[in-house]
Design an enzyme around this catalytic site. Structure first.
Site, PDB file in Angstrom:
ATOM      1  N   SER A 133       0.822  -1.207   0.000  1.00  0.00           N
ATOM      2  CA  SER A 133       0.000   0.000   0.000  1.00  0.00           C
ATOM      3  C   SER A 133       0.855   1.255   0.000  1.00  0.00           C
ATOM      4  O   SER A 133       1.918   1.289   0.604  1.00  0.00           O
ATOM      5  CB  SER A 133      -0.917   0.035   1.218  1.00  0.00           C
ATOM      6  N   HIS A 190      -7.259  -3.239   4.974  1.00  0.00           N
ATOM      7  CA  HIS A 190      -6.686  -1.888   4.936  1.00  0.00           C
ATOM      8  C   HIS A 190      -7.486  -1.021   3.961  1.00  0.00           C
ATOM      9  O   HIS A 190      -7.881   0.101   4.266  1.00  0.00           O
ATOM     10  CB  HIS A 190      -5.215  -1.949   4.502  1.00  0.00           C
ATOM     11  N   ASN A 191      -7.749  -1.548   2.783  1.00  0.00           N
ATOM     12  CA  ASN A 191      -8.466  -0.767   1.773  1.00  0.00           C
ATOM     13  C   ASN A 191      -9.911  -0.513   2.194  1.00  0.00           C
ATOM     14  O   ASN A 191     -10.453   0.570   1.947  1.00  0.00           O
ATOM     15  CB  ASN A 191      -8.423  -1.475   0.421  1.00  0.00           C
ATOM     16  N   GLU A 194      -9.815   2.213   4.552  1.00  0.00           N
ATOM     17  CA  GLU A 194      -9.517   3.423   3.768  1.00  0.00           C
ATOM     18  C   GLU A 194     -10.811   4.003   3.166  1.00  0.00           C
ATOM     19  O   GLU A 194     -11.036   5.213   3.220  1.00  0.00           O
ATOM     20  CB  GLU A 194      -8.518   3.027   2.674  1.00  0.00           C
TER      21      GLU A 194
HETATM   22  N1  LIG Z   1      -1.679   2.022  -8.763  1.00  0.00           N
HETATM   23  C1  LIG Z   1      -1.693   1.979  -7.444  1.00  0.00           C
HETATM   24  O1  LIG Z   1      -1.744   2.999  -6.726  1.00  0.00           O
HETATM   25  C2  LIG Z   1      -1.615   0.651  -6.755  1.00  0.00           C
HETATM   26  C3  LIG Z   1      -1.492   0.620  -5.377  1.00  0.00           C
HETATM   27  C4  LIG Z   1      -1.341  -0.590  -4.756  1.00  0.00           C
HETATM   28  C5  LIG Z   1      -1.356  -1.746  -5.495  1.00  0.00           C
HETATM   29  N2  LIG Z   1      -1.513  -1.699  -6.837  1.00  0.00           N
HETATM   30  C6  LIG Z   1      -1.496  -2.970  -7.597  1.00  0.00           C
HETATM   31  O2  LIG Z   1      -0.214  -3.120  -8.180  1.00  0.00           O
HETATM   32  C7  LIG Z   1      -0.329  -3.839  -9.407  1.00  0.00           C
HETATM   33  C8  LIG Z   1       0.309  -3.030 -10.519  1.00  0.00           C
HETATM   34  O3  LIG Z   1      -0.382  -1.796 -10.633  1.00  0.00           O
HETATM   35  P1  LIG Z   1      -0.016  -0.727 -11.751  1.00  0.00           P
HETATM   36  O4  LIG Z   1      -1.015   0.377 -11.596  1.00  0.00           O
HETATM   37  O5  LIG Z   1       1.428  -0.426 -11.683  1.00  0.00           O
HETATM   38  O6  LIG Z   1      -0.197  -1.547 -13.117  1.00  0.00           O
HETATM   39  P2  LIG Z   1      -1.521  -2.050 -13.880  1.00  0.00           P
HETATM   40  O7  LIG Z   1      -2.022  -0.956 -14.743  1.00  0.00           O
HETATM   41  O8  LIG Z   1      -2.464  -2.656 -12.899  1.00  0.00           O
HETATM   42  O9  LIG Z   1      -0.927  -3.219 -14.797  1.00  0.00           O
HETATM   43  C9  LIG Z   1      -0.075  -2.955 -15.895  1.00  0.00           C
HETATM   44  C10 LIG Z   1       1.082  -3.927 -15.923  1.00  0.00           C
HETATM   45  O10 LIG Z   1       0.579  -5.280 -15.967  1.00  0.00           O
HETATM   46  C11 LIG Z   1       1.250  -5.938 -17.066  1.00  0.00           C
HETATM   47  N3  LIG Z   1       0.401  -7.031 -17.558  1.00  0.00           N
HETATM   48  C12 LIG Z   1      -0.935  -7.008 -17.737  1.00  0.00           C
HETATM   49  N4  LIG Z   1      -1.349  -8.195 -18.196  1.00  0.00           N
HETATM   50  C13 LIG Z   1      -0.250  -8.986 -18.312  1.00  0.00           C
HETATM   51  C14 LIG Z   1      -0.030 -10.317 -18.726  1.00  0.00           C
HETATM   52  N5  LIG Z   1      -1.038 -11.096 -19.142  1.00  0.00           N
HETATM   53  N6  LIG Z   1       1.243 -10.796 -18.699  1.00  0.00           N
HETATM   54  C15 LIG Z   1       2.261 -10.022 -18.292  1.00  0.00           C
HETATM   55  N7  LIG Z   1       2.114  -8.749 -17.888  1.00  0.00           N
HETATM   56  C16 LIG Z   1       0.874  -8.237 -17.898  1.00  0.00           C
HETATM   57  C17 LIG Z   1       1.466  -4.851 -18.065  1.00  0.00           C
HETATM   58  O11 LIG Z   1       2.402  -5.233 -19.033  1.00  0.00           O
HETATM   59  P3  LIG Z   1       2.432  -4.502 -20.475  1.00  0.00           P
HETATM   60  O12 LIG Z   1       3.238  -3.252 -20.267  1.00  0.00           O
HETATM   61  O13 LIG Z   1       3.100  -5.467 -21.368  1.00  0.00           O
HETATM   62  O14 LIG Z   1       1.011  -4.221 -20.860  1.00  0.00           O
HETATM   63  C18 LIG Z   1       1.951  -3.739 -17.151  1.00  0.00           C
HETATM   64  O15 LIG Z   1       3.293  -3.933 -16.762  1.00  0.00           O
HETATM   65  C19 LIG Z   1      -1.830  -4.086  -9.604  1.00  0.00           C
HETATM   66  O16 LIG Z   1      -2.157  -5.353  -9.111  1.00  0.00           O
HETATM   67  C20 LIG Z   1      -2.481  -3.026  -8.751  1.00  0.00           C
HETATM   68  O17 LIG Z   1      -3.755  -3.393  -8.310  1.00  0.00           O
HETATM   69  C21 LIG Z   1      -1.610  -0.517  -7.479  1.00  0.00           C
END
Ligand SMILES: NC(=O)c1ccc[n+]([C@@H]2O[C@H](COP(=O)([O-])OP(=O)(O)OC[C@H]3O[C@@H](n4cnc5c(N)ncnc54)[C@H](OP(=O)(O)O)[C@@H]3O)[C@@H](O)[C@H]2O)c1
Length: 484
Positions: A133, A190-191, A194
């Site tokens: 988080s 946590h969420n 939140e």
């Molecule tokens: N954003 C936040 O504030 C936040 C906070 C806490 C946790 N999270 C979690 O952290 C994780 C990442 O979040 P994010 O916002 O950085 O990214 P995201 O938009 O959720 O995901 C994009 C990423 O996933 C990859 N991807 C998607 N499908 C795939 C597949 N079939 N095989 C391999 N790679 C794949 C994409 O690769 P390509 O570039 O090749 O498309 C890209 O690197 C998520 O689970 C999200 O819920 C996010």
């Protein structure tokens, strides 16, 4: 094959916002060399070019990624939760070996993590679901990390995660939460908390604005002031920032030009769905989730806009006293939301066989994460004083805080109802408080109704046994089998 063989002690798969920042955070800590991989190589190339200082070891294929990692290989997946996570695990399992560690740092549903851990364990590879988080900024500078998984993987992973976690009062915001899905379960809670915290703050803002006519900038000052007291927290702090922001295009407060339809990514709903399955009343969290759903129903809202509201005008006689009442109502409702969230952790731990140290959870939420707050120290203390505490709000500190707040809380809920201002989280939290402390509840009548139409039986207050009244006969009472 690159020239990177087995030089990295940690790898990151998925280089979108979270993964790239987490990789940079890892690389910035002494002793870490970070291998990076993304499905589409452009992203890897972009991260590599933008951050030469990180010394990343890029890989173009999963095989190359595995060869770049020293054993036991440790890789953190930060990809789109769901099918993306499964796809990456399937590929990593092909190139990793027994003893290696795959960490899923995405927002997985904990039951998916339980399933994945079981499947991956059969290959001899460790699988760790870790809730992370703090959003983009936390990933880069220090998130709160909630890892599950085996004790064996914690030995390797613990020092790495401690090195990148936020630090609160000298302690890293990470602990081994419990086995398999425990980390993602706690991240889900946590969420959920939140959501409740944000909704309560939003209700407080709305009541003050409509009750006192203060401008968003003036209310920003109130929140900034509150942030110096018992409500001190990241969410109160950023609320002041958002309220103070002026829209460059119109010159209006930004909050007035943002469409009032709140989005959600689903973790709040998971918290409530899981609570329903576990039979735990998380009414404050549920109201927060529903408030977002209600806001995002423009057709229904437009159709209902002409429904009548209160006939009498609402006035606040003493604005300062009202603001203080709202502050206390916010604090009391916040205590309820956290108490409900911890109840769900206790129930989840019992259901899934996790040994979760509740005080440690409160500790690792003190820094890095969205709900970080001073107040979490009080929760840690409450569980340290009484590890078997049955409800957080009955701990001495919280009991006193509620005693000091409850009259204000009631005035605020009454005012909101009379003014026709929705305050679902404030009022449901108060109802929960009154429900829990009630000597007798009308649940007795519900049991009578259930027995009437379904012969569901009831228990008596004056003697043991299970009873049924023969409602369609002569209405005498008989002893019965307990059918609940
Ligand atoms: N954003 C936040 O504030 C936040 C906070 C806490 C946790 N999270 C979690 O952290 C994780 C990442 O979040 P994010 O916002 O950085 O990214 P995201 O938009 O959720 O995901 C994009 C990423 O996933 C990859 N991807 C998607 N499908 C795939 C597949 N079939 N095989 C391999 N790679 C794949 C994409 O690769 P390509 O570039 O090749 O498309 C890209 O690197 C998520 O689970 C999200 O819920 C996010």
């Amino acid at each position: 094959m690159s020239g990177n063989e087995a030089q990295a002690n940690i790898g990151v798969v998925g280089l979108a916002v979270m993964g790239s920042n987490l990789a940079r955070n890892l690389a910035s800590r002494d002793g870490n060399t970070v291998a990076i991989f993304n499905r589409s190589y452009e992203k890897t190339r972009g991260v590599l070019d933008a951050h030469p200082e990180a010394g990343f070891l890029p890989a173009e294929t999963y095989r190359e990624f595995a060869d770049t990692l020293a054993k036991p290989r440790t890789a953190i997946i930060m990809v789109k939760a769901g099918a993306g996570t499964d796809a990456v695990i399937d590929e990593l399992v092909k190139v990793f070996e027994p003893g290696d560690i795959i960490v899923d740092g995405g927002n997985a549903l904990f039951t998916d993590t339980i399933r994945r851990e079981k499947a991956v364990r059969e290959t001899g590879i460790n699988f760790v679901g870790a809730g992370i988080s703090g959003g983009e900024e936390g990933a880069l500078n220090g998130p709160s990390i909630m890892p599950g998984g085996s004790d064996e993987s914690w030995v390797t992973l613990g020092p790495i995660l401690k090195s990148i976690a936020a630090v609160a009062e000298g302690e890293p915001c990470v602990t081994h939460v419990g086995h398999d899905g425990a980390g993602h379960f706690v991240k889900m809670i946590h969420n959920g908390i939140e959501y409740a915290d944000m909704q309560l703050i939003a209700e407080a803002y709305d009541l003050i604005r409509r009750g006192t006519g203060k401008s968003p900038a003036e209310i920003a000052d109130i929140f900034a002031e509150w942030n110096r007291g018992e409500l001190e927290s990241y969410l109160i702090e950023i609320t002041a920032e958002v309220l103070r922001q002026v829209d460059a295009a119109t010159g209006e407060p930004l909050v007035d030009v943002i469409l009032d339809q709140a989005g959600a990514k689903g973790t709040g709903a998971w918290t409530v769905q899981t609570a329903l399955d576990l039979g735990i009343p998380v009414s404050g969290i549920a109201e927060a989730v529903f408030a977002r759903s209600l806001s995002s129903k423009p057709a229904q809202r437009a159709a209902a806009a002409t429904l009548p509201g209160p006939s009498a005008a609402w006035t606040v006689d003493d604005p300062d006293a009202f603001v203080e009442d709202v502050r206390r109502a916010l604090y009391a409702s916040k205590i309820v939301a956290y108490s409900q969230g911890f109840d769900e952790i206790v129930a989840g731990a019992a259901e899934y066989g996790w040994s979760i140290q509740k005080g440690e959870i409160a500790k690792i939420w003190r820094g890095g994460c969205i709900i970080r707050a001073q107040f979490l120290n009080r929760i840690t203390e409450a569980y340290a004083d009484d590890p078997s505490l049955v409800a957080l709000l009955t701990a001495p500190y919280f009991r006193d805080a509620l005693a000091a707040s409850q009259e204000s809380w009631r005035r605020v809920v009454v005012a909101a109802a009379q003014a026709g201002i929705p305050s679902p989280a404030f009022s449901s939290s108060l109802a929960y408080y009154d429900g829990l402390r009630a000597d007798r509840l009308p649940a007795a009548l519900v049991q009578g109704q259930r027995d009437f139409f379904g012969a569901h039986t009831y228990k008596r207050v004056d003697r043991d046994g299970t009873f049924h009244t023969q409602w369609s006969g002569d209405r005498t009472e008989i002893e019965a089998q307990d059918t609940h």
